[in-house]
Design an enzyme around this catalytic site. Structure first.
Site, PDB file in Angstrom:
ATOM      1  N   CYS A   2     -17.210   0.944  -3.248  1.00 41.06           N
ATOM      2  CA  CYS A   2     -16.802   1.014  -4.691  1.00 41.06           C
ATOM      3  C   CYS A   2     -15.592   1.871  -4.881  1.00 41.06           C
ATOM      4  O   CYS A   2     -15.299   2.763  -4.284  1.00 41.06           O
ATOM      5  CB  CYS A   2     -17.931   1.606  -5.286  1.00 41.06           C
ATOM      6  SG  CYS A   2     -19.518   0.994  -4.959  1.00 41.06           S
ATOM      7  N   ARG A  27     -10.673  -2.527  -0.977  1.00 46.97           N
ATOM      8  CA  ARG A  27     -11.715  -1.687  -0.360  1.00 46.97           C
ATOM      9  C   ARG A  27     -12.778  -2.672  -0.239  1.00 46.97           C
ATOM     10  O   ARG A  27     -13.850  -2.230   0.540  1.00 46.97           O
ATOM     11  CB  ARG A  27     -12.118  -0.632  -1.246  1.00 46.97           C
ATOM     12  CG  ARG A  27     -10.924   0.288  -1.522  1.00 46.97           C
ATOM     13  CD  ARG A  27     -11.280   1.310  -2.548  1.00 46.97           C
ATOM     14  NE  ARG A  27     -12.393   1.958  -2.078  1.00 46.97           N
ATOM     15  CZ  ARG A  27     -12.561   3.238  -1.728  1.00 46.97           C
ATOM     16  NH1 ARG A  27     -11.044   3.890  -1.743  1.00 46.97           N
ATOM     17  NH2 ARG A  27     -13.446   3.784  -1.532  1.00 46.97           N
ATOM     18  N   TRP A  74     -19.604  -2.111  -4.565  1.00 45.11           N
ATOM     19  CA  TRP A  74     -19.925  -2.854  -3.343  1.00 45.11           C
ATOM     20  C   TRP A  74     -21.632  -2.416  -3.200  1.00 45.11           C
ATOM     21  O   TRP A  74     -21.748  -1.352  -3.129  1.00 45.11           O
ATOM     22  CB  TRP A  74     -19.189  -2.167  -2.187  1.00 45.11           C
ATOM     23  CG  TRP A  74     -19.316  -2.885  -0.763  1.00 45.11           C
ATOM     24  CD1 TRP A  74     -18.599  -4.002  -0.440  1.00 45.11           C
ATOM     25  CD2 TRP A  74     -20.193  -2.467   0.132  1.00 45.11           C
ATOM     26  NE1 TRP A  74     -19.232  -4.234   0.955  1.00 45.11           N
ATOM     27  CE2 TRP A  74     -20.165  -3.265   1.319  1.00 45.11           C
ATOM     28  CE3 TRP A  74     -21.378  -1.330   0.326  1.00 45.11           C
ATOM     29  CZ2 TRP A  74     -20.812  -3.058   2.318  1.00 45.11           C
ATOM     30  CZ3 TRP A  74     -21.877  -1.120   1.342  1.00 45.11           C
ATOM     31  CH2 TRP A  74     -21.655  -1.831   2.561  1.00 45.11           C
ATOM     32  N   ASN A 100     -19.608   6.366  -7.593  1.00 47.18           N
ATOM     33  CA  ASN A 100     -19.444   6.023  -6.024  1.00 47.18           C
ATOM     34  C   ASN A 100     -20.260   6.987  -5.502  1.00 47.18           C
ATOM     35  O   ASN A 100     -20.257   7.913  -5.655  1.00 47.18           O
ATOM     36  CB  ASN A 100     -18.036   6.099  -5.447  1.00 47.18           C
ATOM     37  CG  ASN A 100     -17.227   5.029  -5.827  1.00 47.18           C
ATOM     38  OD1 ASN A 100     -17.284   4.183  -6.715  1.00 47.18           O
ATOM     39  ND2 ASN A 100     -15.792   5.167  -5.401  1.00 47.18           N
ATOM     40  N   GLY A 101     -20.892   6.323  -4.446  1.00 42.29           N
ATOM     41  CA  GLY A 101     -22.134   7.304  -3.570  1.00 42.29           C
ATOM     42  C   GLY A 101     -23.385   6.888  -3.773  1.00 42.29           C
ATOM     43  O   GLY A 101     -23.535   5.410  -4.108  1.00 42.29           O
ATOM     44  N   GLU A 470     -12.738  -4.454  20.555  1.00 39.87           N
ATOM     45  CA  GLU A 470     -12.123  -4.616  19.383  1.00 39.87           C
ATOM     46  C   GLU A 470     -11.755  -6.123  19.118  1.00 39.87           C
ATOM     47  O   GLU A 470     -11.846  -6.435  17.950  1.00 39.87           O
ATOM     48  CB  GLU A 470     -10.876  -3.794  19.465  1.00 39.87           C
ATOM     49  CG  GLU A 470      -9.893  -3.757  18.543  1.00 39.87           C
ATOM     50  CD  GLU A 470     -10.379  -3.610  17.129  1.00 39.87           C
ATOM     51  OE1 GLU A 470     -11.458  -3.069  17.013  1.00 39.87           O
ATOM     52  OE2 GLU A 470      -9.911  -4.029  16.075  1.00 39.87           O
ATOM     53  N   LYS A 474     -12.760  -7.795  15.546  1.00 41.44           N
ATOM     54  CA  LYS A 474     -11.617  -8.912  14.849  1.00 41.44           C
ATOM     55  C   LYS A 474     -12.092 -10.132  14.378  1.00 41.44           C
ATOM     56  O   LYS A 474     -12.208 -10.517  13.302  1.00 41.44           O
ATOM     57  CB  LYS A 474     -10.300  -8.450  15.444  1.00 41.44           C
ATOM     58  CG  LYS A 474      -9.333  -8.053  14.380  1.00 41.44           C
ATOM     59  CD  LYS A 474      -9.382  -6.912  13.505  1.00 41.44           C
ATOM     60  CE  LYS A 474     -10.107  -5.946  14.115  1.00 41.44           C
ATOM     61  NZ  LYS A 474     -10.253  -4.926  13.322  1.00 41.44           N
ATOM     62  N   GLU A 477     -15.590 -10.350  12.374  1.00 37.94           N
ATOM     63  CA  GLU A 477     -15.422  -9.929  10.906  1.00 37.94           C
ATOM     64  C   GLU A 477     -14.569 -10.741   9.763  1.00 37.94           C
ATOM     65  O   GLU A 477     -14.844 -10.721   8.521  1.00 37.94           O
ATOM     66  CB  GLU A 477     -14.818  -8.339  10.804  1.00 37.94           C
ATOM     67  CG  GLU A 477     -13.541  -7.909  11.076  1.00 37.94           C
ATOM     68  CD  GLU A 477     -13.258  -6.511  10.856  1.00 37.94           C
ATOM     69  OE1 GLU A 477     -13.877  -5.851  10.094  1.00 37.94           O
ATOM     70  OE2 GLU A 477     -12.438  -6.071  11.712  1.00 37.94           O
ATOM     71  N   HIS A 493     -25.373 -10.759  34.266  1.00 29.60           N
ATOM     72  CA  HIS A 493     -26.763  -9.957  34.139  1.00 29.60           C
ATOM     73  C   HIS A 493     -27.724 -10.473  32.944  1.00 29.60           C
ATOM     74  O   HIS A 493     -28.399  -9.564  32.602  1.00 29.60           O
ATOM     75  CB  HIS A 493     -26.527  -8.536  34.520  1.00 29.60           C
ATOM     76  CG  HIS A 493     -25.785  -8.170  35.655  1.00 29.60           C
ATOM     77  ND1 HIS A 493     -26.395  -8.037  36.724  1.00 29.60           N
ATOM     78  CD2 HIS A 493     -24.517  -7.694  35.967  1.00 29.60           C
ATOM     79  CE1 HIS A 493     -25.608  -7.656  37.661  1.00 29.60           C
ATOM     80  NE2 HIS A 493     -24.419  -7.447  37.307  1.00 29.60           N
ATOM     81  N   LYS A 588     -13.508  -1.566   2.899  1.00 34.42           N
ATOM     82  CA  LYS A 588     -12.060  -0.892   3.689  1.00 34.42           C
ATOM     83  C   LYS A 588     -12.489   0.286   3.947  1.00 34.42           C
ATOM     84  O   LYS A 588     -12.291   0.946   5.116  1.00 34.42           O
ATOM     85  CB  LYS A 588     -10.880  -0.759   2.842  1.00 34.42           C
ATOM     86  CG  LYS A 588      -9.703  -0.451   3.754  1.00 34.42           C
ATOM     87  CD  LYS A 588      -9.396  -1.036   4.842  1.00 34.42           C
ATOM     88  CE  LYS A 588      -8.115  -0.855   5.630  1.00 34.42           C
ATOM     89  NZ  LYS A 588      -8.044  -1.373   6.669  1.00 34.42           N
TER      90      LYS A 588
END
Ligand code: F6R
Length: 593
Positions: A2, A27, A74, A100-101, A470, A474, A477, A493, A588
């Site tokens: 948010c 974001r 969000w 926000n929160g 990583e 990438k 996402e 395995h 973000k």
């Protein structure tokens, strides 16, 4: 996650808030809204829409506003829809709020104060505005606000407007970032520096458990008991040019390309000739400890794994890497003299903040390594080091990862008595990066040939394994191809059962000691039908290898081997037509736990 912007002043709040919200788009969000006071008609109007800010923009009918609050949501509590979008208005229509929160006790508050009330949304926010309205019937608004805030458990950055008082904006902050700034002919408040660009002149970050009352010329900040708090503002000097895409089609591609220049910038920030610009006090303080603990999330945690290798190799200090969200509630046995390094691009990640608060209570020493030196984690840790990546706008982190590794390597080097020429070695990496970036069309072709399935694996050993993690993150996402990074020797395995005809398997090979083992693992999957692709150092090249990179110092190999994987992710997402800079469901700066 948010975003919040509010403005009160002589300029048009609608335009300022709209521009701020657009700058916060990076974001990640799923709906947007605004509450505006139309000074000419003396009315408040509420606008909100599901989807992108352009939809909100189309719906705005206010011509010019003196006061307003805006929000990008969000979703955390309740579906993505118009009802759940912010602002929320109290049922008596007196107050509008953006938040926000997360309010952890919202259900209990609803039961306690509003047993038979039909809430319009499923959010944890609406109860705040109803509490404000309830208490404001009995007391002045600032007291009603304080009384409300004292009931809230969780995190909040809030802006509130009282429709009976169009020359005042109220705000409050606890555990979610909020910045206050003076602007040309007014005051602006936002959740992120980006929201303030182009408007702010001087700014400050608000502290936890504060609330403020602002007019167009001034703001008064209080603690929750109503005591006025002194404050100081700094010059706002973020350049609008650094936040634009320029000639690149996407921020992500721009940020990938920026890495060689960025690396040279980091070298010049940290090296003064051959002396390193890190305070001796900080180095001495770290050296007094016998175990380093790195805390981070996502991509920053992957940088942390590389940091662990560097610290252990260069300083001999045992180093552990922890997932921040786990460490916050399951603190392991730490050893007698632990030192904590928090790595965070944004410096606002809530999982890390939860760790930091615990560590501070126990008086453990902390260092934040971040791209945003004014961020909460930078301000609240004992020490902070900036990574100098410049603003990273694409949700998928690229240059911040390499900047974090570069700064970790410099810190490890400064702590050690090594004599190898790190400065020169880092410059060599910048040159090798440029060479790789000369071949992007070739990488695009390889992606078209190889990534034809909805699953993919990256494999490697040692640092190559950590880069595989990583690289996989990438790719998944932004292309939504389900990808796993695996220790090359571990695949057989169990997970090798997933390999079928044409499953792509990409191997990273930069270490001469393990190169042949990884190649054997690649042969195992190849003989079971996998489509294989290699990212290798020149000195380890064999016939048939696809992406060949100039050799660099093996300790710094991740700075380079990650680069083709960033391009692979970019082209895979591009070929699939995805919104590369704003991938679905992602934010973000992750400011909720
Ligand atoms: C992935 C990505 C995330 C972040 C993570 C931590 O591309 O960017 O995995 O690395 O959310 O964020 P920071 O580094 O801001 O603490």
């Amino acid at each position: 996650m948010c975003g919040i912007v509010g403005y009160l002043g002589l300029n048009d709040a609608k335009e300022i808030i709209l521009n701020g919200l657009k700058r916060l788009e990076y974001r990640g969000y799923d709906s947007a809204g605004m509450s505006l006071y139309d000074g000419e008609n003396k009315t408040f109007q509420l606008f909100k829409e599901k989807g992108r800010i352009v939809e909100l923009e189309k719906s705005l009918t206010t011509t010019k506003a003196a006061l307003g609050i805006g929000h990008t949501r969000w979703a955390t509590h309740g579906k993505v829809n118009r009802e759940n979008a912010h602002p929320h208005m109290s049922s008596d229509q007196r107050f509008s709020i953006v938040h926000n929160g997360v309010i952890d006790n919202h259900k209990a508050l609803k039961t306690m104060y509003f047993d038979n009330h039909a809430f319009k949304s499923e959010t944890d926010t609406e109860v705040i505005v109803e509490l404000m309205a309830l208490f404001a019937k009995q007391m002045p608004v600032p007291n009603a606000m304080r009384k409300t805030l004292k009931l809230l458990q969780g995190s909040y950055a809030l802006l509130v407007i009282d429709h009976e008082s169009p020359d005042t904006l109220y705000a409050a902050k606890h555990r979610s970032p909020l910045l206050l700034a003076t602007a040309d002919d007014g005051m602006i408040i936002g959740s992120d520096m980006m929201a303030l660009i182009g408007t702010a002149e001087r700014y400050m970050a608000l502290e936890d458990e504060t609330f403020l009352q602002m007019s167009k010329d001034d703001a008064t900040i209080y603690d929750l008991d109503g005591t006025v708090l002194p404050y100081d503002m700094s010059v706002f000097d973020m350049d609008v040019l650094h936040t634009e895409k320029g000639n690149f089609p996407h921020y992500m591609l721009k940020e990938i390309y920026e890495q060689p220049t960025m690396l040279r910038g980091i070298i010049s920030k940290f090296f003064n000739g051959n002396t390193i610009n890190i305070s001796q006090m900080l180095l001495k303080s770290i050296k007094k400890h016998n175990r380093l603990h790195i805390l981070a999330a996502g991509t920053s945690m992957h940088a942390g794994f590389i940091g662990k290798g560097l610290f252990e190799k260069l300083t001999g200090i045992p180093t552990e890497v922890h997932i921040a969200s786990e460490f916050a509630y399951q603190m392991p046995i730490l050893g007698d003299k632990p030192y904590f390094i928090l790595i965070s691009q944004s410096g606002e990640t809530a999982d890390l903040r939860a760790c930091l608060l615990n560590l501070k209570k126990k008086q453990y020493p902390t260092l934040t390594i971040t791209n945003v030196i004014t961020s909460t984690l930078a301000r609240e840790a004992d020490d902070a080091l900036e990574i100098f990546a410049g603003p990273e706008i694409a949700v998928a982190s690229t240059k911040a990862y390499t900047a974090q590794i570069a700064v970790l390597s410099i810190l490890a080097y400064a702590l050690s008595c090594q004599t190898f020429a790190l400065k020169r070695e880092l410059s060599e990496v910048a040159i090798a990066m440029e060479q790789c970036l000369d071949n992007v069309d070739y990488i695009d072709d390889l992606v078209k040939q190889t990534l034809t399935k909805d699953h993919c694996f990256y494999i490697g050993r040692g640092n190559d394994y950590h880069v595989s993690l990583e690289a996989a993150l990438k790719l998944k996402e932004i292309s939504y191809i389900h990808t796993e990074g695996f220790a090359a020797g571990e695949l057989k395995h169990g997970t090798i059962a997933l390999i079928e005809t044409d499953t792509p398997v990409i191997a990273i090979i930069s270490n001469d000691k393990t190169a042949q083992n990884t190649r054997s693992n690649l042969a195992e999957v190849h003989s079971r039908g996998a489509k294989t692709l290699t990212i290798v150092f020149e000195s380890l090249q064999e016939p048939g290898d696809e992406i060949v990179l100039k050799n660099v110092n093996p300790s710094l190999a991740p700075l380079l081997t990650v680069l083709p994987s960033q391009l692979i992710a970019y082209y895979a997402a591009l070929n699939r037509g995805h919104d590369i800079d704003k991938p679905r469901n992602l934010a973000k700066s992750v400011t909720v736990e």
